[in-house]
Design a protein around this motif. Structure first.
Motif, PDB file in Angstrom:
ATOM      1  N   GLU A   1       0.833  -1.201   0.000  1.00  0.00           N
ATOM      2  CA  GLU A   1       0.000   0.000   0.000  1.00  0.00           C
ATOM      3  C   GLU A   1       0.866   1.248   0.000  1.00  0.00           C
ATOM      4  O   GLU A   1       1.936   1.268   0.601  1.00  0.00           O
ATOM      5  N   ILE A   2       0.368   2.275  -0.678  1.00  0.00           N
ATOM      6  CA  ILE A   2       1.111   3.529  -0.814  1.00  0.00           C
ATOM      7  C   ILE A   2       0.327   4.637  -0.136  1.00  0.00           C
ATOM      8  O   ILE A   2      -0.878   4.787  -0.360  1.00  0.00           O
ATOM      9  N   TYR A   3       1.040   5.419   0.665  1.00  0.00           N
ATOM     10  CA  TYR A   3       0.431   6.586   1.293  1.00  0.00           C
ATOM     11  C   TYR A   3       0.981   7.845   0.623  1.00  0.00           C
ATOM     12  O   TYR A   3       2.189   8.001   0.467  1.00  0.00           O
ATOM     13  N   ASP A   4       0.073   8.734   0.230  1.00  0.00           N
ATOM     14  CA  ASP A   4       0.457  10.007  -0.364  1.00  0.00           C
ATOM     15  C   ASP A   4       0.209  11.103   0.671  1.00  0.00           C
ATOM     16  O   ASP A   4      -0.947  11.428   0.972  1.00  0.00           O
ATOM     17  N   PRO A   5       1.284  11.677   1.248  1.00  0.00           N
ATOM     18  CA  PRO A   5       1.102  12.707   2.276  1.00  0.00           C
ATOM     19  C   PRO A   5       0.398  13.965   1.770  1.00  0.00           C
ATOM     20  O   PRO A   5      -0.246  14.665   2.545  1.00  0.00           O
ATOM     21  N   ILE A   6       0.473  14.239   0.491  1.00  0.00           N
ATOM     22  CA  ILE A   6      -0.167  15.443  -0.048  1.00  0.00           C
ATOM     23  C   ILE A   6      -1.689  15.288  -0.068  1.00  0.00           C
ATOM     24  O   ILE A   6      -2.425  16.181   0.333  1.00  0.00           O
ATOM     25  N   THR A   7      -2.168  14.141  -0.540  1.00  0.00           N
ATOM     26  CA  THR A   7      -3.619  13.921  -0.615  1.00  0.00           C
ATOM     27  C   THR A   7      -4.183  13.262   0.643  1.00  0.00           C
ATOM     28  O   THR A   7      -5.392  13.146   0.786  1.00  0.00           O
ATOM     29  N   ASN A   8      -3.279  12.784   1.533  1.00  0.00           N
ATOM     30  CA  ASN A   8      -3.668  12.061   2.739  1.00  0.00           C
ATOM     31  C   ASN A   8      -4.500  10.830   2.392  1.00  0.00           C
ATOM     32  O   ASN A   8      -5.465  10.484   3.056  1.00  0.00           O
ATOM     33  N   GLY A   9      -4.117  10.147   1.287  1.00  0.00           N
ATOM     34  CA  GLY A   9      -4.859   8.978   0.831  1.00  0.00           C
ATOM     35  C   GLY A   9      -3.975   7.757   0.638  1.00  0.00           C
ATOM     36  O   GLY A   9      -2.758   7.870   0.481  1.00  0.00           O
TER      37      GLY A   9
ATOM     38  N   GLU B   1      -3.451   3.957  -1.473  1.00  0.00           N
ATOM     39  CA  GLU B   1      -3.737   3.247  -2.719  1.00  0.00           C
ATOM     40  C   GLU B   1      -3.134   1.850  -2.603  1.00  0.00           C
ATOM     41  O   GLU B   1      -1.997   1.694  -2.176  1.00  0.00           O
ATOM     42  N   LYS B   2      -3.907   0.834  -2.992  1.00  0.00           N
ATOM     43  CA  LYS B   2      -3.402  -0.540  -2.971  1.00  0.00           C
ATOM     44  C   LYS B   2      -2.687  -0.825  -4.282  1.00  0.00           C
ATOM     45  O   LYS B   2      -3.145  -0.428  -5.341  1.00  0.00           O
ATOM     46  N   LYS B   3      -1.576  -1.539  -4.191  1.00  0.00           N
ATOM     47  CA  LYS B   3      -0.785  -1.938  -5.355  1.00  0.00           C
ATOM     48  C   LYS B   3      -0.639  -3.454  -5.367  1.00  0.00           C
ATOM     49  O   LYS B   3      -1.132  -4.148  -4.482  1.00  0.00           O
ATOM     50  N   SER B   4       0.072  -3.962  -6.365  1.00  0.00           N
ATOM     51  CA  SER B   4       0.258  -5.416  -6.489  1.00  0.00           C
ATOM     52  C   SER B   4       0.886  -5.988  -5.221  1.00  0.00           C
ATOM     53  O   SER B   4       1.904  -5.479  -4.759  1.00  0.00           O
ATOM     54  N   PRO B   5       0.273  -7.057  -4.687  1.00  0.00           N
ATOM     55  CA  PRO B   5       0.825  -7.641  -3.463  1.00  0.00           C
ATOM     56  C   PRO B   5       2.178  -8.301  -3.719  1.00  0.00           C
ATOM     57  O   PRO B   5       2.489  -8.725  -4.825  1.00  0.00           O
ATOM     58  N   MET B   6       2.961  -8.373  -2.679  1.00  0.00           N
ATOM     59  CA  MET B   6       4.257  -9.035  -2.752  1.00  0.00           C
ATOM     60  C   MET B   6       4.024 -10.529  -3.025  1.00  0.00           C
ATOM     61  O   MET B   6       3.151 -11.146  -2.407  1.00  0.00           O
ATOM     62  N   PRO B   7       4.781 -11.138  -3.946  1.00  0.00           N
ATOM     63  CA  PRO B   7       4.557 -12.556  -4.280  1.00  0.00           C
ATOM     64  C   PRO B   7       4.722 -13.507  -3.095  1.00  0.00           C
ATOM     65  O   PRO B   7       3.986 -14.488  -2.988  1.00  0.00           O
ATOM     66  N   THR B   8       5.670 -13.219  -2.220  1.00  0.00           N
ATOM     67  CA  THR B   8       5.909 -14.079  -1.062  1.00  0.00           C
ATOM     68  C   THR B   8       5.495 -13.328   0.200  1.00  0.00           C
ATOM     69  O   THR B   8       6.216 -12.426   0.641  1.00  0.00           O
TER      70      THR B   8
ATOM     71  N   ASP C   1       8.830  -2.828  -8.914  1.00  0.00           N
ATOM     72  CA  ASP C   1       8.972  -1.654  -9.768  1.00  0.00           C
ATOM     73  C   ASP C   1       7.680  -0.853  -9.628  1.00  0.00           C
ATOM     74  O   ASP C   1       6.653  -1.220 -10.200  1.00  0.00           O
ATOM     75  N   PRO C   2       7.705   0.248  -8.857  1.00  0.00           N
ATOM     76  CA  PRO C   2       6.474   1.010  -8.641  1.00  0.00           C
ATOM     77  C   PRO C   2       5.887   1.613  -9.913  1.00  0.00           C
ATOM     78  O   PRO C   2       4.662   1.715 -10.026  1.00  0.00           O
ATOM     79  N   ALA C   3       6.719   1.990 -10.870  1.00  0.00           N
ATOM     80  CA  ALA C   3       6.206   2.598 -12.111  1.00  0.00           C
ATOM     81  C   ALA C   3       5.336   1.612 -12.885  1.00  0.00           C
ATOM     82  O   ALA C   3       4.283   1.968 -13.409  1.00  0.00           O
ATOM     83  N   ALA C   4       5.756   0.351 -12.952  1.00  0.00           N
ATOM     84  CA  ALA C   4       4.998  -0.675 -13.668  1.00  0.00           C
ATOM     85  C   ALA C   4       4.073  -1.462 -12.733  1.00  0.00           C
ATOM     86  O   ALA C   4       3.252  -2.250 -13.201  1.00  0.00           O
ATOM     87  N   ASP C   5       4.234  -1.281 -11.431  1.00  0.00           N
ATOM     88  CA  ASP C   5       3.503  -2.027 -10.414  1.00  0.00           C
ATOM     89  C   ASP C   5       3.662  -3.532 -10.624  1.00  0.00           C
ATOM     90  O   ASP C   5       2.688  -4.289 -10.638  1.00  0.00           O
ATOM     91  N   THR C   6       4.921  -3.958 -10.802  1.00  0.00           N
ATOM     92  CA  THR C   6       5.220  -5.380 -10.992  1.00  0.00           C
ATOM     93  C   THR C   6       6.298  -5.822 -10.011  1.00  0.00           C
ATOM     94  O   THR C   6       7.105  -5.016  -9.543  1.00  0.00           O
ATOM     95  N   TRP C   7       6.280  -7.121  -9.731  1.00  0.00           N
ATOM     96  CA  TRP C   7       7.289  -7.750  -8.878  1.00  0.00           C
ATOM     97  C   TRP C   7       8.131  -8.704  -9.708  1.00  0.00           C
ATOM     98  O   TRP C   7       7.624  -9.326 -10.635  1.00  0.00           O
ATOM     99  N   SER C   8       9.389  -8.836  -9.359  1.00  0.00           N
ATOM    100  CA  SER C   8      10.260  -9.820 -10.015  1.00  0.00           C
ATOM    101  C   SER C   8      11.135 -10.483  -8.961  1.00  0.00           C
ATOM    102  O   SER C   8      11.468  -9.885  -7.943  1.00  0.00           O
TER     103      SER C   8
END
Length: 186
Positions: free
Chosen positions: A101-109, A111-118, A150-157
């Motif tokens: 999950e990402i917290y944006d201090p500017i918007t105080n919101g 956002e959920k992103k791709s979960p960690m594979p492990t 990779d946050p830009a692509a929201d992918t895990w490797s």
């Protein structure tokens, strides 16, 4: 520190530079005195910055609540946003979590992103070239798994495993290299 004590404790070079308009600068070429002068000013500047921060902060402020409550997660910052990844749920299960999950201090919101594979907690992390690396972790036994987000692509490797499984270690990034310290093996 009272002025009299400061005058006694400061090297002559520092005192002369503080009141340099009254005294000529002499005998300040010794490296030890130059070191003390730099150290003195670093402390003064640091205290001023801390004072400014404390006055600006003016106490604690409650912000938006994290969507997934947990402990033993990691936190990293990329482009002014705070990434909270992994962790463990509370007692009695202490289940490993994959939440990202990402917290944006500017918007105080949040956002959920791709979960960690492990799913895991008690792992170390570091950021190199805007990529978050999750290393090791686990609960009661260590893992050697390394994954990169990779946050830009929201992918895990998946990356090369660590030589030894560990959890509860610490990481530091220096010149684009991640260094792992301490930790438990089992």
């Amino acid at each position: 520190i009272p002025l009299a004590l400061a005058i006694v404790l400061l090297p002559r070079c520092v005192f002369i530079s503080l009141v340099g308009f009254m005294f000529p600068r002499r005998n300040c070429r010794q490296s030890r005195e130059k070191f003390y002068l730099r150290q003195f000013w670093l402390v003064i500047i640091s205290l001023a910055l801390v004072s400014i921060h404390i006055q600006a902060q003016n106490g604690w402020t409650k912000r938006s609540t994290i969507p997934t409550l947990r402990g033993a997660a990691i936190a990293e910052v990329i482009n002014g946003k705070i990434y909270i990844i992994g962790g463990n749920s509370g007692a009695p299960a202490f289940s490993s979590l994959a939440a990202n999950e990402i917290y944006d201090p500017i918007t105080n919101g949040w956002e959920k992103k791709s979960p960690m594979p492990t799913p895991r907690g008690f792992f170390a992390s570091g950021v190199v070239r805007d990529t978050i690396y999750a290393m090791g972790g686990g609960y009661s036994s260590g893992s050697s798994i390394v994954e990169a987000h990779d946050p830009a692509a929201d992918t895990w490797s998946r990356k090369a495993n660590m030589p030894n499984p560990r959890f509860c270690m610490r990481a530091a990034v220096v010149d684009g290299k991640i260094y792992l310290f301490c930790g438990n093996y089992n």
